[in-house]
Design a protein around this motif. Structure first.
Motif, mmCIF file in Angstrom:
data_model
loop_
_atom_site.group_PDB
_atom_site.id
_atom_site.type_symbol
_atom_site.label_atom_id
_atom_site.label_comp_id
_atom_site.label_asym_id
_atom_site.label_seq_id
_atom_site.Cartn_x
_atom_site.Cartn_y
_atom_site.Cartn_z
ATOM 1 N N VAL A 1 0.459 -1.007 0.134
ATOM 2 C CA VAL A 1 0.039 0.056 -0.216
ATOM 3 C C VAL A 1 0.762 1.546 -0.093
ATOM 4 O O VAL A 1 0.641 2.281 -1.068
ATOM 5 C CB VAL A 1 -0.538 0.040 1.404
ATOM 6 N N LEU A 2 1.786 0.903 0.568
ATOM 7 C CA LEU A 2 2.396 2.254 0.506
ATOM 8 C C LEU A 2 3.848 2.355 -0.867
ATOM 9 O O LEU A 2 3.965 3.529 -0.677
ATOM 10 C CB LEU A 2 3.858 2.259 2.092
ATOM 11 N N HIS A 3 3.453 1.436 -1.169
ATOM 12 C CA HIS A 3 4.435 1.325 -2.700
ATOM 13 C C HIS A 3 4.341 2.132 -3.614
ATOM 14 O O HIS A 3 4.370 2.787 -3.959
ATOM 15 C CB HIS A 3 5.184 0.065 -2.963
ATOM 16 N N TRP A 4 2.405 1.481 -3.523
ATOM 17 C CA TRP A 4 1.385 1.818 -4.473
ATOM 18 C C TRP A 4 1.101 3.651 -4.365
ATOM 19 O O TRP A 4 1.419 4.511 -5.341
ATOM 20 C CB TRP A 4 0.257 1.327 -3.792
ATOM 21 N N VAL A 5 0.463 3.927 -3.025
ATOM 22 C CA VAL A 5 0.999 5.314 -2.447
ATOM 23 C C VAL A 5 2.248 6.494 -3.332
ATOM 24 O O VAL A 5 1.505 7.225 -3.441
ATOM 25 C CB VAL A 5 0.663 5.894 -0.981
ATOM 26 N N ARG A 6 3.341 5.808 -2.695
ATOM 27 C CA ARG A 6 4.238 6.583 -3.391
ATOM 28 C C ARG A 6 4.560 7.017 -4.918
ATOM 29 O O ARG A 6 5.007 7.803 -5.228
ATOM 30 C CB ARG A 6 5.437 5.548 -2.670
ATOM 31 N N ASP A 7 4.438 5.596 -5.131
ATOM 32 C CA ASP A 7 4.533 5.020 -6.756
ATOM 33 C C ASP A 7 3.241 5.776 -7.479
ATOM 34 O O ASP A 7 3.341 6.941 -8.684
ATOM 35 C CB ASP A 7 4.349 3.469 -7.229
ATOM 36 N N THR A 8 1.871 6.498 -6.973
ATOM 37 C CA THR A 8 1.062 6.504 -7.718
ATOM 38 C C THR A 8 0.335 8.429 -7.207
ATOM 39 O O THR A 8 0.131 8.830 -8.170
ATOM 40 C CB THR A 8 0.006 5.685 -7.460
ATOM 41 N N LEU A 9 0.511 7.834 -5.787
ATOM 42 C CA LEU A 9 -0.432 9.777 -5.181
ATOM 43 C C LEU A 9 1.026 10.399 -5.713
ATOM 44 O O LEU A 9 1.595 11.919 -6.158
ATOM 45 C CB LEU A 9 -0.333 9.818 -4.318
ATOM 46 N N TRP A 10 2.010 9.568 -4.132
ATOM 47 C CA TRP A 10 2.965 11.000 -4.205
ATOM 48 C C TRP A 10 4.269 11.382 -4.835
ATOM 49 O O TRP A 10 4.623 12.650 -5.315
ATOM 50 C CB TRP A 10 4.121 10.330 -3.150
ATOM 51 N N ALA A 11 4.915 10.214 -5.668
ATOM 52 C CA ALA A 11 5.706 10.112 -6.920
ATOM 53 C C ALA A 11 5.141 11.474 -8.580
ATOM 54 O O ALA A 11 5.848 13.021 -8.358
ATOM 55 C CB ALA A 11 6.521 9.505 -7.587
ATOM 56 N N PRO A 12 4.223 11.831 -8.440
ATOM 57 C CA PRO A 12 3.550 12.082 -9.911
ATOM 58 C C PRO A 12 3.093 13.880 -8.903
ATOM 59 O O PRO A 12 3.130 14.913 -9.597
ATOM 60 C CB PRO A 12 2.270 12.147 -9.523
ATOM 61 N N ALA A 13 2.838 13.800 -7.479
ATOM 62 C CA ALA A 13 2.560 15.150 -6.547
ATOM 63 C C ALA A 13 3.748 15.884 -6.905
ATOM 64 O O ALA A 13 3.606 16.714 -6.739
ATOM 65 C CB ALA A 13 1.753 14.647 -6.029
ATOM 66 N N ALA A 14 4.393 14.936 -6.196
ATOM 67 C CA ALA A 14 5.960 15.901 -6.150
ATOM 68 C C ALA A 14 6.053 16.307 -7.560
ATOM 69 O O ALA A 14 6.730 17.643 -7.430
ATOM 70 C CB ALA A 14 6.961 15.142 -5.393
#
Length: 328
Positions: free
Chosen positions: A234-247
């Motif tokens: 879940v944390l990897h998905w959040v990092r790759d899907t949401l956090w990285a594009p948002a950053a």
């Protein structure tokens, strides 16, 4: 180097063998809980020292050095300099130029003269008179010494018969056997305590390993499974899907905003410079219209390109239009 031979062990008596086993059993039962409590307290103390006491001690040491040691050091240096200037130097000067000459010429010289010419002859006369009386006193002292020697010999023999012989018999026949028995019991109890302490340490380590294994099976393994199976994906998905594009989007927007703000600032600076030049030229024209004087064309400024602060070498300046030429 020759090996030192150990002395042969003396055979143990029946009393030693009869005391050893019960004492060791009782001591083991008493020492095992104490050793386990001791190991727990030692582990807690080490953890407390590592996590709290050591950082607190370092912080207090730094505060003490900064707030106490350094001010006291500088204060001590100042007091030492003040004491040297106000006390040591004046006292040394008084000692060298006042006390030493006064002692040397006011006390030592008269005392030396009195000792040499008064006390020395008087002492020689007293010694000559005492030499004659010392011979008689020596004979009297010898007689008294003989009498006291006889009396002391008699008292020593009486004390030997009445005190030393009974005390020696009591020591050999009573105190020595009792002391040996007490020593055997104390030795066995001490050995039992040492043996029980070692066994209790092994038991405590075994219990600790068992509790560690049980805690890993009941807590550590399920937590690791939950982390690897649920939390990490879940944390990897959040990092790759949401956090990285948002950053990345935030970084692009920040760069665009910085560029827009820079361009707006440059445009505002250029507009402000143009307005300032216009106001300066209008003020000069109004002054010439009121006071009079030959018309003076404004000095053309070199043209600037948009987005640059340096003068373009190939840019042609815009033609300046004079109000007088326009009116004419």
């Amino acid at each position: 180097m020759e090996l030192q031979q150990q002395p042969p062990r003396q055979p143990e008596g029946c009393l030693t063998v009869a005391i050893r086993i019960p004492v060791r059993i009782v001591v083991l039962v008493l020492v095992v809980p104490v050793r386990m409590i001791w190991d727990v307290l030692a582990a807690a103390a080490r953890a407390l020292h590592r996590t709290a006491l050591r950082p607190l001690g370092r912080a207090l040491s730094w505060l003490g050095h900064t707030l106490i040691v350094l001010p006291l050091t500088y204060l001590g240096r100042g007091l030492a300099w003040t004491g040297r200037v106000l006390v040591v130097v004046p006292v040394a000067w008084l000692w060298r130029w006042l006390v030493v000459p006064l002692w040397r010429y006011g006390v030592a010289a008269p005392a030396n003269w009195v000792y040499r010419y008064v006390l020395t002859p008087l002492g020689h006369g007293v010694a000559w008179l005492a030499a004659g009386g010392w011979t008689g006193l020596s004979w009297v002292a010898r007689g008294i010494g003989v009498v006291l020697s006889v009396i002391g010999t008699a008292l020593v023999r009486v004390g030997l018969i009445l005190i030393v012989v009974p005390v020696g018999w009591f020591w050999r026949r009573v105190l020595t056997p009792v002391g040996r028995g007490i020593a055997v019991v104390a030795r066995e109890v001490g050995a039992a305590f040492g043996h029980a302490w070692r066994i209790a340490g092994q038991v405590s380590r075994a219990v600790g390993r068992g509790l560690k294994w049980l805690g890993w099976q009941l807590v550590g393994r399920p937590v690791r499974w939950v982390w690897r199976t649920l939390c990490a994906p879940v944390l990897h998905w959040v990092r790759d899907t949401l956090w990285a594009p948002a950053a990345r989007a935030a970084a692009v927007a920040g760069r665009a905003a910085r560029g827009a703000l820079g361009a707006a600032g440059r445009t505002a600076r250029e507009a402000l410079a143009s307005a300032r030049d216009t106001v300066r030229q209008a003020r000069a024209d109004a002054w010439r219209a009121l006071v009079g004087g030959p018309p003076r064309e404004p000095v053309p400024h070199p043209a600037r390109t948009l987005g640059r602060t340096t003068t373009a070498s190939d840019a042609v300046p815009a033609p300046e239009i004079s109000l007088r030429k326009t009116e004419g």
